[in-house]
Scaffold this active site. Structure first.
Site, PDB file in Angstrom:
ATOM      1  CG  ASP A 191       1.053 -10.572   0.173  1.00 31.82           C
ATOM      2  OD1 ASP A 191       2.229 -10.956  -0.015  1.00 31.82           O
ATOM      3  OD2 ASP A 191       0.688  -9.963   1.195  1.00 31.82           O
TER       4      ASP A 191
ATOM      5  CB  THR B  35       8.172 -10.389   0.877  1.00 29.95           C
ATOM      6  OG1 THR B  35       7.417  -9.983   2.033  1.00 29.95           O
ATOM      7  CG2 THR B  35       7.828  -9.496  -0.300  1.00 29.95           C
TER       8      THR B  35
ATOM      9  CD  GLU C  15      10.317  -5.517   1.719  1.00 32.96           C
ATOM     10  OE1 GLU C  15      10.698  -5.804   2.871  1.00 32.96           O
ATOM     11  OE2 GLU C  15      10.068  -6.382   0.856  1.00 32.96           O
TER      12      GLU C  15
ATOM     13  CB  THR D 108       4.073   4.372   9.341  1.00 32.37           C
ATOM     14  OG1 THR D 108       4.758   4.504  10.575  1.00 32.37           O
ATOM     15  CG2 THR D 108       4.969   4.934   8.247  1.00 32.37           C
ATOM     16  CG  ASP D 109       3.638   6.579  14.326  1.00 27.73           C
ATOM     17  OD1 ASP D 109       4.340   5.756  13.703  1.00 27.73           O
ATOM     18  OD2 ASP D 109       3.459   6.522  15.561  1.00 27.73           O
ATOM     19  CD  GLU D 110       8.351   3.780  12.208  1.00 28.58           C
ATOM     20  OE1 GLU D 110       9.511   3.861  11.789  1.00 28.58           O
ATOM     21  OE2 GLU D 110       7.869   2.746  12.694  1.00 28.58           O
TER      22      GLU D 110
ATOM     23  CE1 TYR E  26       7.665   1.031   6.664  1.00 25.55           C
ATOM     24  CE2 TYR E  26       7.941   2.143   8.782  1.00 25.55           C
ATOM     25  CZ  TYR E  26       7.127   1.506   7.858  1.00 25.55           C
ATOM     26  OH  TYR E  26       5.785   1.348   8.107  1.00 25.55           O
TER      27      TYR E  26
ATOM     28  CB  ALA F 199      12.908   8.287   3.679  1.00 21.55           C
TER      29      ALA F 199
ATOM     30  CE  LYS G 185       3.886   3.039   4.498  1.00 16.07           C
ATOM     31  NZ  LYS G 185       3.020   2.064   3.789  1.00 16.07           N
TER      32      LYS G 185
ATOM     33  CG  ASN H  30       5.306   1.241  16.856  1.00 18.36           C
ATOM     34  OD1 ASN H  30       5.426   2.439  16.643  1.00 18.36           O
ATOM     35  ND2 ASN H  30       6.303   0.400  16.740  1.00 18.36           N
TER      36      ASN H  30
HETATM   37  P1  NAD Z   1       4.142  -6.728   6.871  1.00 18.45           P
HETATM   38  O1  NAD Z   1       5.595  -6.552   6.563  1.00 18.45           O
HETATM   39  O2  NAD Z   1       3.742  -7.678   7.938  1.00 18.45           O
HETATM   40  O3  NAD Z   1       3.356  -7.198   5.544  1.00 18.45           O
HETATM   41  C1  NAD Z   1       3.616  -6.629   4.288  1.00 18.45           C
HETATM   42  C2  NAD Z   1       2.924  -7.504   3.248  1.00 18.45           C
HETATM   43  O4  NAD Z   1       3.147  -6.914   1.968  1.00 18.45           O
HETATM   44  C3  NAD Z   1       3.473  -8.933   3.176  1.00 18.45           C
HETATM   45  O5  NAD Z   1       2.418  -9.860   3.079  1.00 18.45           O
HETATM   46  C4  NAD Z   1       4.304  -8.940   1.893  1.00 18.45           C
HETATM   47  O6  NAD Z   1       4.361 -10.211   1.273  1.00 18.45           O
HETATM   48  C5  NAD Z   1       3.559  -7.916   1.053  1.00 18.45           C
HETATM   49  N1  NAD Z   1       4.410  -7.299   0.027  1.00 18.45           N
HETATM   50  C6  NAD Z   1       5.641  -6.760   0.202  1.00 18.45           C
HETATM   51  N2  NAD Z   1       6.116  -6.294  -0.969  1.00 18.45           N
HETATM   52  C7  NAD Z   1       5.145  -6.521  -1.894  1.00 18.45           C
HETATM   53  C8  NAD Z   1       5.032  -6.233  -3.276  1.00 18.45           C
HETATM   54  N3  NAD Z   1       6.018  -5.635  -3.954  1.00 18.45           N
HETATM   55  N4  NAD Z   1       3.895  -6.579  -3.913  1.00 18.45           N
HETATM   56  C9  NAD Z   1       2.879  -7.209  -3.235  1.00 18.45           C
HETATM   57  N5  NAD Z   1       2.946  -7.502  -1.925  1.00 18.45           N
HETATM   58  C10 NAD Z   1       4.059  -7.167  -1.260  1.00 18.45           C
HETATM   59  O7  NAD Z   1       3.596  -5.273   7.151  1.00 18.45           O
HETATM   60  P2  NAD Z   1       2.463  -4.791   8.177  1.00 18.45           P
HETATM   61  O8  NAD Z   1       3.083  -4.606   9.508  1.00 18.45           O
HETATM   62  O9  NAD Z   1       1.286  -5.647   8.031  1.00 18.45           O
HETATM   63  O10 NAD Z   1       2.164  -3.346   7.599  1.00 18.45           O
HETATM   64  C11 NAD Z   1       1.185  -3.164   6.581  1.00 18.45           C
HETATM   65  C12 NAD Z   1       1.143  -1.697   6.192  1.00 18.45           C
HETATM   66  O11 NAD Z   1       0.841  -0.916   7.336  1.00 18.45           O
HETATM   67  C13 NAD Z   1       2.470  -1.173   5.658  1.00 18.45           C
HETATM   68  O12 NAD Z   1       2.201  -0.302   4.595  1.00 18.45           O
HETATM   69  C14 NAD Z   1       3.070  -0.415   6.830  1.00 18.45           C
HETATM   70  O13 NAD Z   1       3.887   0.640   6.392  1.00 18.45           O
HETATM   71  C15 NAD Z   1       1.823   0.095   7.524  1.00 18.45           C
HETATM   72  N6  NAD Z   1       1.933   0.301   8.969  1.00 18.45           N
HETATM   73  C16 NAD Z   1       2.414  -0.700   9.781  1.00 18.45           C
HETATM   74  C17 NAD Z   1       2.474  -0.489  11.167  1.00 18.45           C
HETATM   75  C18 NAD Z   1       2.960  -1.584  12.105  1.00 18.45           C
HETATM   76  O14 NAD Z   1       3.093  -1.321  13.314  1.00 18.45           O
HETATM   77  N7  NAD Z   1       3.184  -2.809  11.646  1.00 18.45           N
HETATM   78  C19 NAD Z   1       2.073   0.737  11.708  1.00 18.45           C
HETATM   79  C20 NAD Z   1       1.587   1.722  10.835  1.00 18.45           C
HETATM   80  C21 NAD Z   1       1.523   1.491   9.476  1.00 18.45           C
HETATM   81  P1  TYD Z   2       9.860  -2.232  15.930  1.00 15.12           P
HETATM   82  O1  TYD Z   2       8.908  -3.285  16.394  1.00 15.12           O
HETATM   83  O2  TYD Z   2      10.950  -2.612  14.983  1.00 15.12           O
HETATM   84  O3  TYD Z   2       8.977  -1.047  15.360  1.00 15.12           O
HETATM   85  P2  TYD Z   2       9.432   0.476  14.918  1.00 15.12           P
HETATM   86  O4  TYD Z   2      10.894   0.526  14.790  1.00 15.12           O
HETATM   87  O5  TYD Z   2       8.736   0.575  13.606  1.00 15.12           O
HETATM   88  O6  TYD Z   2       8.890   1.381  15.978  1.00 15.12           O
HETATM   89  O7  TYD Z   2      10.552  -1.610  17.212  1.00 15.12           O
HETATM   90  C1  TYD Z   2       9.797  -1.013  18.231  1.00 15.12           C
HETATM   91  C2  TYD Z   2      10.791  -0.431  19.219  1.00 15.12           C
HETATM   92  O8  TYD Z   2      11.517  -1.494  19.830  1.00 15.12           O
HETATM   93  C3  TYD Z   2      11.818   0.456  18.550  1.00 15.12           C
HETATM   94  O9  TYD Z   2      12.100   1.561  19.425  1.00 15.12           O
HETATM   95  C4  TYD Z   2      13.051  -0.430  18.432  1.00 15.12           C
HETATM   96  C5  TYD Z   2      12.925  -1.347  19.638  1.00 15.12           C
HETATM   97  N1  TYD Z   2      13.493  -2.705  19.475  1.00 15.12           N
HETATM   98  C6  TYD Z   2      14.385  -3.209  20.425  1.00 15.12           C
HETATM   99  O10 TYD Z   2      14.720  -2.541  21.421  1.00 15.12           O
HETATM  100  N2  TYD Z   2      14.878  -4.463  20.237  1.00 15.12           N
HETATM  101  C7  TYD Z   2      14.560  -5.219  19.159  1.00 15.12           C
HETATM  102  O11 TYD Z   2      15.095  -6.373  19.030  1.00 15.12           O
HETATM  103  C8  TYD Z   2      13.625  -4.711  18.204  1.00 15.12           C
HETATM  104  C9  TYD Z   2      13.220  -5.497  16.996  1.00 15.12           C
HETATM  105  C10 TYD Z   2      13.101  -3.433  18.400  1.00 15.12           C
END
Ligand code: NAD
Ligand code: TYD
Length: 376
Positions: A44, A47, A95, A145-147, A171, A173, A175, A200
């Protein structure tokens, strides 16, 4: 589709996790080690989203190795593969915040696309030299992600694995690009990779830039709860531990070259989510001077290009691999609020310093509107 389906049977070899200090990654590492599934090497970069404190409870474990480094560093990744000889790579590093991808897309292209490319190349070189059961069992699990599927109208069927890609944010695009690279590395080079596309997530250790932890953190301090636009955007929420279990299931039994959608079947509008959170806080913090917390809601200028609705059809994962989400949205959200209330020190640590700059950057330019209609 490829027929190699030995699964990751050897429980003694480590796995290499990328991004294991982030939200989902750290939950995954903790869950994996608690289940006694073997050693974990966590690469990791740390960041703003990576927090080694999430893994403090396993720091001293002989089964846990932390390496601070960048997935774009090919020599480092190659060295770690040679040194640890993992049976799988579980790739979380990314990211991950849509709003940040709008204000600064560069890091998204670098880490999510170049970083995945670098990992794939290193993994391919490593895999090509494996033989026997090490080779049969090796997996590259790409966590996506589903996005990538874009946005749904209210009556559209949920995203399934064959839904065409239509990413709308930088983001999404980035992924989507990484998913395409993984697919190509399976198809062209025979890398035994699997992709999961998840909805999510919410739960412990989520950085308070995302909707649920941001709303909890703001409500605790009596700050406005910034609902973008009319708050009627729909997301399909999944408790993070259910996601981690889905990933374990896919690693064990998923078919190489396949995609599995992961989702909780919990479609909620953002306003419903915020209302439920406020009601939980009213109940769990009866002495709060900010009750009723719902009065803190403030409609603010919408996110550009804001996807209206996401929904996941997880029947492939459920039918083929027998996975089921164990938490309902109500039980998962209650656990989550309780976790944030019990871990206010964690929240204070991650919201000091650079976090304040992000809040100023993302929210100060958004106008507050009296009604949802005006904020549209
Ligand atoms: P996060 O942003 O909380 O964590 C990302 C981690 O990656 C951090 O620890 C960061 O330090 C590390 N990182 C970033 N750039 C790096 C690099 N260049 N080299 C090494 N490490 C690096 O993200 P998350 O929410 O835990 O998501 C994890 C994965 O799951 C991502 O790939 C995201 O696209 C995917 N995902 C997230 C969600 C969600 O709801 N959070 C849903 C579906 C998929
Ligand atoms: P987010 O947690 O950023 O996840 P994603 O955009 O990946 O779905 O946001 C979830 C939803 O909440 C999204 O529709 C944007 C909305 N949102 C707000 O309305 N206010 C906020 O301050 C944030 C961060 C998100």
């Amino acid at each position: 589709m490829r027929s190699n389906n030995a699964g990751i049977a050897d429980n003694h070899a480590p796995i290499l996790v990328t991004g294991g200090a982030g939200f989902i990654g750290s939950n995954f590492v903790l869950d994996w080690l608690a289940a006694g599934l073997g050693p974990v090497v966590n690469l990791d970069k740390l960041t703003y989203a990576g927090n080694p404190a999430n893994l403090a409870s396993v720091e001293a474990s002989p089964d846990y190795t932390f390496v601070q480094g960048d997935i774009c560093d090919r020599a480092l990744v190659a060295r770690l593969l040679q040194q640890h000889r993992p049976r799988a790579i579980v790739h979380f590093a990314a990211e991950s915040h849509v709003d940040r991808s709008i204000s600064g897309p560069d890091a998204f292209l670098r880490t999510n696309i170049d970083g995945t490319f670098t990992l794939l190349q290193a993994a391919r070189e490593y895999y090509d030299a494996l033989t026997g059961s090490e080779r049969d069992g090796f997996r590259f699990l790409h966590v996506s992600t589903d996005e990538v599927y874009g946005t749904l109208a209210p009556d559209d069927p949920a995203f399934h694995e064959d839904t065409p890609y239509a990413p709308n944010s930088p983001y999404a695009a980035s992924k989507a690009s990484s998913d395409h690279l993984v697919r190509a590395w399976v198809h062209t080079f025979g890398l035994p990779a699997i992709i999961t596309n998840c909805s999510n997530n919410y739960g412990p250790y989520q950085f308070p830039e995302k909707l649920i932890p941001l709303m909890i953190a703001n409500a605790r301090q009596g700050k406005p709860l910034p609902v973008y636009g009319d708050g009627q955007q729909v997301r399909d929420w999944l408790y993070v531990i259910d996601h981690c279990r889905a990933l374990r299931t896919v690693l064990e039994r998923g078919r190489v070259g396949e995609t599995y959608n992961v989702g909780g079947g919990n479609q909620r509008s953002n306003l419903e989510v915020v209302r439920t959170l406020c009601a939980l806080l009213d109940e769990l913090v009866p002495q709060s001077k900010f009750r009723p917390h719902i009065e803190l809601v403030q409609y603010v200028t919408d996110r550009p290009g804001h996807d209206r609705r996401y929904a996941i059809d997880a029947r492939k994962l459920e039918g083929e691999l027998g996975w089921r989400a164990q938490e309902s949205f109500e039980t998962g959200l209650r656990k989550t609020v309780e976790w944030y209330l019990a871990n206010s020190g964690w929240v204070e640590n991650v919201t000091s310093g650079a976090y304040q700059q992000w809040v100023a950057q993302n929210y100060s330019g958004r106008k507050a509107h009296a009604t949802a209609e005006a904020a549209r």
